[in-house]
Design a protein around this motif. Structure first.
Motif, mmCIF file in Angstrom:
data_model
loop_
_atom_site.group_PDB
_atom_site.id
_atom_site.type_symbol
_atom_site.label_atom_id
_atom_site.label_comp_id
_atom_site.label_asym_id
_atom_site.label_seq_id
_atom_site.Cartn_x
_atom_site.Cartn_y
_atom_site.Cartn_z
ATOM 1 N N LEU A 1 2.559 1.782 -3.370
ATOM 2 C CA LEU A 1 1.627 2.267 -4.381
ATOM 3 C C LEU A 1 1.225 3.718 -4.132
ATOM 4 O O LEU A 1 1.124 4.507 -5.073
ATOM 5 C CB LEU A 1 0.388 1.379 -4.437
ATOM 6 C CG LEU A 1 0.576 0.045 -5.140
ATOM 7 C CD1 LEU A 1 -0.635 -0.850 -4.931
ATOM 8 C CD2 LEU A 1 0.842 0.242 -6.618
ATOM 9 N N PHE B 1 -3.961 -2.302 -5.335
ATOM 10 C CA PHE B 1 -4.204 -1.173 -6.230
ATOM 11 C C PHE B 1 -5.702 -0.912 -6.366
ATOM 12 O O PHE B 1 -6.170 0.226 -6.225
ATOM 13 C CB PHE B 1 -3.575 -1.451 -7.592
ATOM 14 C CG PHE B 1 -3.680 -0.313 -8.554
ATOM 15 C CD1 PHE B 1 -2.843 0.788 -8.445
ATOM 16 C CD2 PHE B 1 -4.614 -0.331 -9.569
ATOM 17 C CE1 PHE B 1 -2.943 1.850 -9.331
ATOM 18 C CE2 PHE B 1 -4.724 0.721 -10.465
ATOM 19 C CZ PHE B 1 -3.887 1.814 -10.340
ATOM 20 N N LEU C 1 -0.515 -7.210 -5.452
ATOM 21 C CA LEU C 1 -0.316 -5.899 -6.056
ATOM 22 C C LEU C 1 -1.606 -5.383 -6.677
ATOM 23 O O LEU C 1 -2.058 -4.278 -6.373
ATOM 24 C CB LEU C 1 0.815 -5.934 -7.092
ATOM 25 C CG LEU C 1 1.122 -4.592 -7.763
ATOM 26 C CD1 LEU C 1 1.554 -3.556 -6.741
ATOM 27 C CD2 LEU C 1 2.193 -4.777 -8.825
ATOM 28 N N TYR D 1 2.080 1.657 -13.776
ATOM 29 C CA TYR D 1 1.834 0.383 -13.081
ATOM 30 C C TYR D 1 2.777 -0.729 -13.553
ATOM 31 O O TYR D 1 3.311 -1.471 -12.716
ATOM 32 C CB TYR D 1 0.366 -0.021 -13.265
ATOM 33 C CG TYR D 1 -0.021 -1.266 -12.518
ATOM 34 C CD1 TYR D 1 -0.470 -1.195 -11.211
ATOM 35 C CD2 TYR D 1 0.064 -2.521 -13.125
ATOM 36 C CE1 TYR D 1 -0.835 -2.339 -10.513
ATOM 37 C CE2 TYR D 1 -0.293 -3.666 -12.436
ATOM 38 C CZ TYR D 1 -0.735 -3.569 -11.138
ATOM 39 O OH TYR D 1 -1.075 -4.703 -10.455
ATOM 40 N N ILE E 1 6.060 -0.527 -11.711
ATOM 41 C CA ILE E 1 5.928 -0.962 -10.312
ATOM 42 C C ILE E 1 5.853 -2.480 -10.252
ATOM 43 O O ILE E 1 6.502 -3.121 -9.413
ATOM 44 C CB ILE E 1 4.681 -0.313 -9.667
ATOM 45 C CG1 ILE E 1 4.863 1.211 -9.615
ATOM 46 C CG2 ILE E 1 4.426 -0.880 -8.281
ATOM 47 C CD1 ILE E 1 3.611 1.970 -9.232
ATOM 48 N N ALA F 1 2.584 5.192 -7.495
ATOM 49 C CA ALA F 1 1.553 5.107 -8.536
ATOM 50 C C ALA F 1 1.239 6.446 -9.209
ATOM 51 O O ALA F 1 1.060 6.480 -10.422
ATOM 52 C CB ALA F 1 0.277 4.476 -7.985
ATOM 53 N N GLU G 1 0.829 -1.211 0.000
ATOM 54 C CA GLU G 1 0.000 0.000 0.000
ATOM 55 C C GLU G 1 0.860 1.257 0.000
ATOM 56 O O GLU G 1 0.641 2.171 -0.798
ATOM 57 C CB GLU G 1 -0.935 0.013 1.210
ATOM 58 C CG GLU G 1 -1.789 1.262 1.258
ATOM 59 C CD GLU G 1 -2.849 1.232 2.347
ATOM 60 O OE1 GLU G 1 -3.298 2.331 2.726
ATOM 61 O OE2 GLU G 1 -3.240 0.145 2.792
#
Length: 87
Positions: A17, A50, A46, A26, A29, A21, A14
């Motif tokens: 992201l 997201f 993941l 994405y 990542i 993000a 979390e």
């Protein structure tokens, strides 16, 4: 210089992201998790995380490829504490 390896190995999905993000696509990542913490990808954490962040209003999808910070977005502790070479 950011210590990406330790960020991905030590911080929560979390928090990663929430920080990356809005500024990193994405797939990039995803690739970093494949490289440094594959179990996040293999267990589907993941994508689940997201989607949950979008549902909770911490990230907001738009017509751009990168999500925006949502109304419930909060800067992760590792960023406010300037760990891993974050300035």
């Amino acid at each position: 210089m950011l210590d990406l390896e330790n960020i991905y190995k030590n911080e929560s999905v979390e928090d990663i992201l929430l920080h990356f993000a809005p500024r990193t696509p994405y797939p990039v990542i995803d690739r970093m998790f494949v490289r440094y913490k594959f179990e996040v990808i293999s267990e589907g954490k993941l994508l689940q995380t997201f989607q949950r962040l979008i549902w909770e209003g911490k990230l907001v999808e738009n017509e751009n490829p990168l999500p925006e910070k949502g109304p419930n977005w909060k800067e992760p502790d590792f960023v406010t504490q300037k760990r891993y070479g974050i300035e």
